[in-house]
Enzyme design. Structure first.
Site, PDB file in Angstrom:
ATOM      1  N   ASP A  44       0.869  -1.181   0.000  1.00 17.34           N
ATOM      2  CA  ASP A  44       0.000   0.000   0.000  1.00 17.34           C
ATOM      3  C   ASP A  44       0.904   1.229   0.000  1.00 17.34           C
ATOM      4  O   ASP A  44       2.125   1.106   0.167  1.00 17.34           O
ATOM      5  CB  ASP A  44      -0.948   0.002   1.217  1.00 17.34           C
ATOM      6  CG  ASP A  44      -2.268   0.733   0.938  1.00 17.34           C
ATOM      7  OD1 ASP A  44      -2.228   1.938   0.640  1.00 17.34           O
ATOM      8  OD2 ASP A  44      -3.328   0.093   1.020  1.00 17.34           O
ATOM      9  N   LEU A 102     -19.036  15.451 -11.754  1.00 18.85           N
ATOM     10  CA  LEU A 102     -19.865  15.431 -12.957  1.00 18.85           C
ATOM     11  C   LEU A 102     -19.034  15.974 -14.113  1.00 18.85           C
ATOM     12  O   LEU A 102     -18.129  16.785 -13.911  1.00 18.85           O
ATOM     13  CB  LEU A 102     -21.142  16.241 -12.746  1.00 18.85           C
ATOM     14  CG  LEU A 102     -22.126  15.570 -11.764  1.00 18.85           C
ATOM     15  CD1 LEU A 102     -23.329  16.464 -11.515  1.00 18.85           C
ATOM     16  CD2 LEU A 102     -22.574  14.201 -12.256  1.00 18.85           C
ATOM     17  N   TYR A 159     -13.217   7.253 -13.630  1.00 21.08           N
ATOM     18  CA  TYR A 159     -13.162   5.962 -12.930  1.00 21.08           C
ATOM     19  C   TYR A 159     -13.727   4.839 -13.815  1.00 21.08           C
ATOM     20  O   TYR A 159     -13.122   3.776 -13.957  1.00 21.08           O
ATOM     21  CB  TYR A 159     -13.970   6.082 -11.638  1.00 21.08           C
ATOM     22  CG  TYR A 159     -13.983   4.853 -10.756  1.00 21.08           C
ATOM     23  CD1 TYR A 159     -12.904   4.550  -9.939  1.00 21.08           C
ATOM     24  CD2 TYR A 159     -15.086   4.000 -10.734  1.00 21.08           C
ATOM     25  CE1 TYR A 159     -12.929   3.436  -9.113  1.00 21.08           C
ATOM     26  CE2 TYR A 159     -15.124   2.888  -9.912  1.00 21.08           C
ATOM     27  CZ  TYR A 159     -14.044   2.613  -9.099  1.00 21.08           C
ATOM     28  OH  TYR A 159     -14.071   1.508  -8.285  1.00 21.08           O
ATOM     29  N   THR A 194     -17.363  -0.092   2.066  1.00 25.24           N
ATOM     30  CA  THR A 194     -15.993   0.242   2.500  1.00 25.24           C
ATOM     31  C   THR A 194     -15.914   1.759   2.689  1.00 25.24           C
ATOM     32  O   THR A 194     -16.870   2.475   2.419  1.00 25.24           O
ATOM     33  CB  THR A 194     -14.928  -0.152   1.434  1.00 25.24           C
ATOM     34  OG1 THR A 194     -15.097   0.681   0.284  1.00 25.24           O
ATOM     35  CG2 THR A 194     -15.018  -1.610   1.039  1.00 25.24           C
TER      36      THR A 194
HETATM   37  P1  NAI Z   1     -10.480   1.808  -0.127  1.00 23.57           P
HETATM   38  O1  NAI Z   1     -10.339   3.237  -0.497  1.00 23.57           O
HETATM   39  O2  NAI Z   1     -11.146   1.456   1.157  1.00 23.57           O
HETATM   40  O3  NAI Z   1      -9.042   1.101  -0.145  1.00 23.57           O
HETATM   41  C1  NAI Z   1      -8.155   1.283  -1.208  1.00 23.57           C
HETATM   42  C2  NAI Z   1      -6.739   1.050  -0.739  1.00 23.57           C
HETATM   43  O4  NAI Z   1      -5.869   1.273  -1.879  1.00 23.57           O
HETATM   44  C3  NAI Z   1      -6.310   2.038   0.351  1.00 23.57           C
HETATM   45  O5  NAI Z   1      -5.673   1.348   1.399  1.00 23.57           O
HETATM   46  C4  NAI Z   1      -5.349   2.968  -0.380  1.00 23.57           C
HETATM   47  O6  NAI Z   1      -4.336   3.515   0.451  1.00 23.57           O
HETATM   48  C5  NAI Z   1      -4.777   2.046  -1.440  1.00 23.57           C
HETATM   49  N1  NAI Z   1      -4.186   2.815  -2.543  1.00 23.57           N
HETATM   50  C6  NAI Z   1      -4.690   3.902  -3.164  1.00 23.57           C
HETATM   51  N2  NAI Z   1      -3.815   4.394  -4.050  1.00 23.57           N
HETATM   52  C7  NAI Z   1      -2.717   3.598  -3.994  1.00 23.57           C
HETATM   53  C8  NAI Z   1      -1.465   3.601  -4.654  1.00 23.57           C
HETATM   54  N3  NAI Z   1      -1.154   4.560  -5.559  1.00 23.57           N
HETATM   55  N4  NAI Z   1      -0.571   2.640  -4.359  1.00 23.57           N
HETATM   56  C9  NAI Z   1      -0.860   1.693  -3.437  1.00 23.57           C
HETATM   57  N5  NAI Z   1      -2.023   1.648  -2.767  1.00 23.57           N
HETATM   58  C10 NAI Z   1      -2.941   2.584  -3.046  1.00 23.57           C
HETATM   59  O7  NAI Z   1     -11.230   1.149  -1.390  1.00 23.57           O
HETATM   60  P2  NAI Z   1     -12.007  -0.253  -1.551  1.00 23.57           P
HETATM   61  O8  NAI Z   1     -13.456   0.041  -1.538  1.00 23.57           O
HETATM   62  O9  NAI Z   1     -11.466  -1.279  -0.639  1.00 23.57           O
HETATM   63  O10 NAI Z   1     -11.616  -0.590  -3.071  1.00 23.57           O
HETATM   64  C11 NAI Z   1     -10.612  -1.524  -3.435  1.00 23.57           C
HETATM   65  C12 NAI Z   1     -10.679  -1.727  -4.943  1.00 23.57           C
HETATM   66  O11 NAI Z   1     -11.977  -2.181  -5.308  1.00 23.57           O
HETATM   67  C13 NAI Z   1     -10.436  -0.459  -5.761  1.00 23.57           C
HETATM   68  O12 NAI Z   1      -9.720  -0.774  -6.934  1.00 23.57           O
HETATM   69  C14 NAI Z   1     -11.833  -0.017  -6.102  1.00 23.57           C
HETATM   70  O13 NAI Z   1     -11.862   0.786  -7.257  1.00 23.57           O
HETATM   71  C15 NAI Z   1     -12.509  -1.346  -6.319  1.00 23.57           C
HETATM   72  N6  NAI Z   1     -13.948  -1.333  -6.229  1.00 23.57           N
HETATM   73  C16 NAI Z   1     -14.581  -0.988  -5.060  1.00 23.57           C
HETATM   74  C17 NAI Z   1     -15.949  -1.015  -5.001  1.00 23.57           C
HETATM   75  C18 NAI Z   1     -16.693  -0.673  -3.758  1.00 23.57           C
HETATM   76  O14 NAI Z   1     -17.923  -0.639  -3.825  1.00 23.57           O
HETATM   77  N7  NAI Z   1     -16.043  -0.409  -2.643  1.00 23.57           N
HETATM   78  C19 NAI Z   1     -16.759  -1.391  -6.170  1.00 23.57           C
HETATM   79  C20 NAI Z   1     -16.010  -1.749  -7.317  1.00 23.57           C
HETATM   80  C21 NAI Z   1     -14.650  -1.722  -7.333  1.00 23.57           C
END
Ligand code: NAI
Length: 251
Positions: A44, A102, A159, A194
């Site tokens: 991370d 938007l 996105y 999340t």
């Molecule tokens: P979150 O925001 O809770 O966690 C994302 C994690 O990725 C964080 O720990 C953040 O520090 C890390 N991160 C961000 N940029 C980074 C970078 N440049 N290098 C390394 N780590 C980095 O998000 P969540 O909800 O757990 O999402 C995880 C994945 O699932 C993402 O790719 C998101 O787009 C995808 N996703 C989430 C959905 C949802 O409903 N929560 C739905 C569809 C996809």
């Protein structure tokens, strides 16, 4: 063979890296892969600090501060894996960000950061591993796309485009990786509870929750168990697929 095997720890002896493992979906993916026997490298951004260390401790893995969008991130990951473990079997490109606006208010900075983290990094990390010969035969690449990459979403042109791009990556990489005995698949989650989705407006949140067959927001474990299926050697003939989890698209 022709008979099903019984798996106790299907990922025993395997090394996995999960990006964005400090929290949310990534932290649960790390847990599930570890339960299945893998050693998990939890990656991370450096700023994730203690949260990242907590995940790594919880799963008995190691932590790797790594901004996946930084130049040379793929080489850094490959070198880390080669030095510590002699290579990597499973990579889960889960790190992702949103910068919603938007369309009329969408700007270059929002596009660039989202494309860099969500689309370029998953390609760059796999390429970095391939260039250094760090991705082992029998392995699996699992990308985290989104229902927004299939069905689109208001306020998420950047996105949605990044997550649609991930589907293109899977299709394009599948035959290349197949030559190396490695699979690549993606999960496309709908609405998962999340910190990322806690930030979106209430009406959109409610609509998102209802697109799942569960008729409520999905949990991180719903996504993680699907990732675990793609990581499992039992699915070594399954490649180039996108699987929706907790959502079919906004209705
Ligand atoms: P979150 O925001 O809770 O966690 C994302 C994690 O990725 C964080 O720990 C953040 O520090 C890390 N991160 C961000 N940029 C980074 C970078 N440049 N290098 C390394 N780590 C980095 O998000 P969540 O909800 O757990 O999402 C995880 C994945 O699932 C993402 O790719 C998101 O787009 C995808 N996703 C989430 C959905 C949802 O409903 N929560 C739905 C569809 C996809």
């Amino acid at each position: 063979g022709t008979s099903p095997q019984s798996w106790d720890k299907p990922l025993e002896g395997k090394v996995a890296v999960v990006t964005g493992a400090a929290r949310g979906i990534g932290a649960t993916i790390a847990e599930v892969l570890s339960r299945d026997g893998a050693h998990v490298i939890c990656a991370d951004i450096p700023a994730a600090g203690e949260a990242l260390a907590d995940t790594a401790n919880k799963v008995g893995g190691t932590s790797l501060p790594l901004d996946v969008s930084a130049p040379g991130a793929g080489a850094k990951l490959a070198e880390h894996a080669l030095e510590r473990h002699g290579g990597i079997d499973i990579i889960v490109n889960n790190a992702g960000i949103t910068r919603d606006k938007l369309l009329a208010n969408m700007d270059d900075a929002r596009w660039d950061s989202v494309i860099a983290v969500n689309l370029i990094a998953p390609e760059a990390l796999v390429n970095g591993l391939l260039e250094k010969g760090a991705l082992r035969e029998g392995g699996a690449v699992i990308d985290v796309s989104s229902i927004a990459g299939i069905a689109g979403n208001r306020g998420q042109t950047n996105y949605g485009a990044s997550k649609a791009g991930v589907i293109g990556l899977v299709d394009s990489y599948a035959p290349i990786l197949a030559e190396k005995g490695v699979t690549i698949n993606a999960v496309a989650p709908g609405f998962i509870e999340t910190k990322m989705t806690a930030a979106i407006p209430l009406a959109t949140r409610e609509a998102g929750r209802l697109m799942s067959s569960l008729q409520q927001g999905g949990q991180t474990v719903d996504v993680a168990e699907t990732v675990a299926y793609f990581a499992n050697p039992a699915s070594n003939a399954v490649t180039g697929n996108i699987v929706r989890v907790c959502g079919q698209g906004f209705l």
